[in-house]
Design an enzyme around this catalytic site. Structure first.
Site, PDB file in Angstrom:
ATOM      1  CE  LYS A 297      -4.669  -1.709   1.181  1.00 44.81           C
ATOM      2  NZ  LYS A 297      -5.534  -2.067   2.233  1.00 44.81           N
ATOM      3  NE  ARG A 331      -7.852  -8.043  -0.062  1.00 47.29           N
ATOM      4  CZ  ARG A 331      -6.995  -6.942  -1.065  1.00 47.29           C
ATOM      5  NH1 ARG A 331      -5.977  -6.090  -0.753  1.00 47.29           N
ATOM      6  NH2 ARG A 331      -7.761  -6.947  -2.184  1.00 47.29           N
TER       7      ARG A 331
HETATM    8  N1  HH2 Z   1      -7.436  -3.370   0.345  1.00 44.37           N
HETATM    9  C1  HH2 Z   1      -7.733  -3.387  -0.857  1.00 44.37           C
HETATM   10  C2  HH2 Z   1      -9.082  -4.092  -1.279  1.00 44.37           C
HETATM   11  N2  HH2 Z   1      -9.585  -4.865  -0.550  1.00 44.37           N
HETATM   12  N3  HH2 Z   1     -10.218  -5.560   1.740  1.00 44.37           N
HETATM   13  C3  HH2 Z   1      -9.828  -5.619   2.841  1.00 44.37           C
HETATM   14  N4  HH2 Z   1     -10.788  -6.335   3.844  1.00 44.37           N
HETATM   15  N5  HH2 Z   1      -8.936  -5.008   3.409  1.00 44.37           N
HETATM   16  C4  HH2 Z   1      -7.984  -4.284   2.744  1.00 44.37           C
HETATM   17  O1  HH2 Z   1      -7.073  -3.524   3.327  1.00 44.37           O
HETATM   18  C5  HH2 Z   1      -8.471  -4.289   1.154  1.00 44.37           C
HETATM   19  C6  HH2 Z   1      -9.420  -4.885   0.734  1.00 44.37           C
HETATM   20  C7  HH2 Z   1      -7.051  -2.536  -1.664  1.00 44.37           C
HETATM   21  O2  HH2 Z   1      -5.989  -3.090  -2.059  1.00 44.37           O
HETATM   22  P1  HH2 Z   1      -5.295  -3.671  -3.419  1.00 44.37           P
HETATM   23  O3  HH2 Z   1      -5.767  -5.180  -3.770  1.00 44.37           O
HETATM   24  O4  HH2 Z   1      -3.965  -3.496  -3.347  1.00 44.37           O
HETATM   25  O5  HH2 Z   1      -5.963  -2.759  -4.383  1.00 44.37           O
HETATM   26  P2  HH2 Z   1      -7.240  -2.628  -5.427  1.00 44.37           P
HETATM   27  O6  HH2 Z   1      -8.108  -2.173  -4.733  1.00 44.37           O
HETATM   28  O7  HH2 Z   1      -6.832  -1.976  -6.682  1.00 44.37           O
HETATM   29  O8  HH2 Z   1      -7.624  -4.130  -5.449  1.00 44.37           O
END
Ligand code: HH2
Length: 350
Positions: A297, A331
């Site tokens: 992140k 995650r």
């Molecule tokens: N972070 C992202 C997406 N979903 N779900 C939970 N429960 N917790 C999190 O911290 C979380 C989440 C965003 O991260 P990323 O997958 O890197 O980005 P994107 O939104 O583009 O998928």
């Protein structure tokens, strides 16, 4: 109005080499875990604008007032397994983003195949859960319409339901995506809006009967990084999650079926994210499993200058901070690397 009460376990005790019964008796166990014992806790009382903090030993907590004992009790109880995954140690959730920018080459079929292959690779590397999402929720991102989101995630979930033994979670804010994903074999709902974005999602989640991950976010992805403010970020996030748990319970979703996540990067400054990472053990007081998503992140970039593709070391540090504070679900994008870091940490501390 009575003051709000919070308890943050501190002073993690490494398991004693011998019997160590005395030490065990003088420690508080978190979430039913024998390997996760703390010497005491910071007890926090918030009454309007005033916050009082004191440190109590495990022994003092045992003879404290009733409300505090009830909180310790909730914190200490074992957690129910998440869709069959026992929460007796840190578990890995691998991130599968099925968005055009993640698997762009090869058209629609190619994108599905690439996502499935990637998911199977993460499973081989040790992911217990695969989190499949079709809507980017990065700061500034635009929403995706229902049919497009379904075209992205449903074929991936359907294929993985046949080919994978991992549990599948669908990362969505839409009730209809939850319904169709469950129909294709998803086992868990992961909603970054904690079932607030879609007015139908609370009743849908109750009807589907699947476990739900409630993540805290302040505002919408498009605007959430425009000067987020809190009175006290850790306590405010806790209160919001508590209110969402209560809303779920009223809708017929038992607390035992819920996982809470402080939502790193969702309406938070660097200082907010760091404060949350340092206080993760407080969230066990909600009586649910705790999840952390810090992998790659942007706060890691803000702190260190590292570009997105270069944030594995910071991501591993965040994962270990989580493990040390009893987070049960991490995650992550880099499953193999996180697994190695955790193996070392668990061998010494678990
Ligand atoms: N972070 C992202 C997406 N979903 N779900 C939970 N429960 N917790 C999190 O911290 C979380 C989440 C965003 O991260 P990323 O997958 O890197 O980005 P994107 O939104 O583009 O998928």
């Amino acid at each position: 109005m009575t003051a709000s009460l919070y308890i943050r376990p501190v002073g993690r005790i490494a398991p004693p080499a011998g019997e160590g019964e005395r030490e065990q008796a003088l420690a508080i166990a978190v979430a039913g875990r024998n390997d996760l014992r703390f010497a005491g806790a910071e007890v926090i009382e918030r009454d309007g604008g005033s916050v009082r903090r004191r440190l109590l030993s495990a022994g003092e907590l045992r003879s404290a007032e009733n409300r505090l004992q009830a909180l310790v009790q909730r914190l200490s109880q074992p957690r129910e397994a998440l869709a069959g995954v026992a929460l007796d140690r840190p578990r890995l959730m691998g991130v599968i983003n099925v968005t055009p920018d993640s698997f762009s080459d090869g058209g629609r079929y190619g994108a599905t195949e690439a996502a499935v292959e990637h998911a199977l690779q993460l499973e081989r590397e040790g992911a217990d859960i695969l989190d499949i999402g079709g809507e980017s929720t990065r700061p500034g991102s635009d929403p995706v319409d229902l049919e497009e989101e379904c075209r992205r995630v449903l074929p991936v979930i359907a294929a993985l339901a046949k080919r994978s033994r991992a549990r599948l979670s669908v990362d969505t804010r839409k009730a209809e995506v939850m319904r169709r994903a469950a129909g294709e074999g998803a086992h868990i709902i992961n909603d970054v809006s904690a079932l607030t974005h879609d007015p139908r999602s609370l009743s849908m989640a109750a009807e589907l009967g699947l476990p739900v991950i409630l993540m805290h976010a302040l505002g919408d992805p498009r605007t959430m990084q425009d000067r987020p403010t809190y009175d006290d970020v850790v306590l405010d996030v806790y209160d919001t999650l508590e209110a969402r748990i209560e809303a779920c319970e009223r809708a017929g979703i038992a607390r035992a079926r819920l996982i809470v996540d402080p939502g790193i990067g969702f309406g938070k400054t660097l200082a907010h994210n760091l404060a949350l990472l340092g206080s993760l053990s407080l969230f066990h007081g909600l009586g649910c499993g705790v999840m952390l998503g810090a992998s790659r992140k942007s706060f890691i970039g803000k702190l260190t200058g590292a570009e997105a593709g270069d944030r594995l070391p910071g991501s591993l540090a965040a994962a270990l901070l989580g493990a040390a504070q009893g987070v049960q679900i991490l995650r992550v994008h880099d499953v193999a690397a996180t697994r190695q870091a955790l193996a070392l940490w668990l061998a010494a501390m678990g």
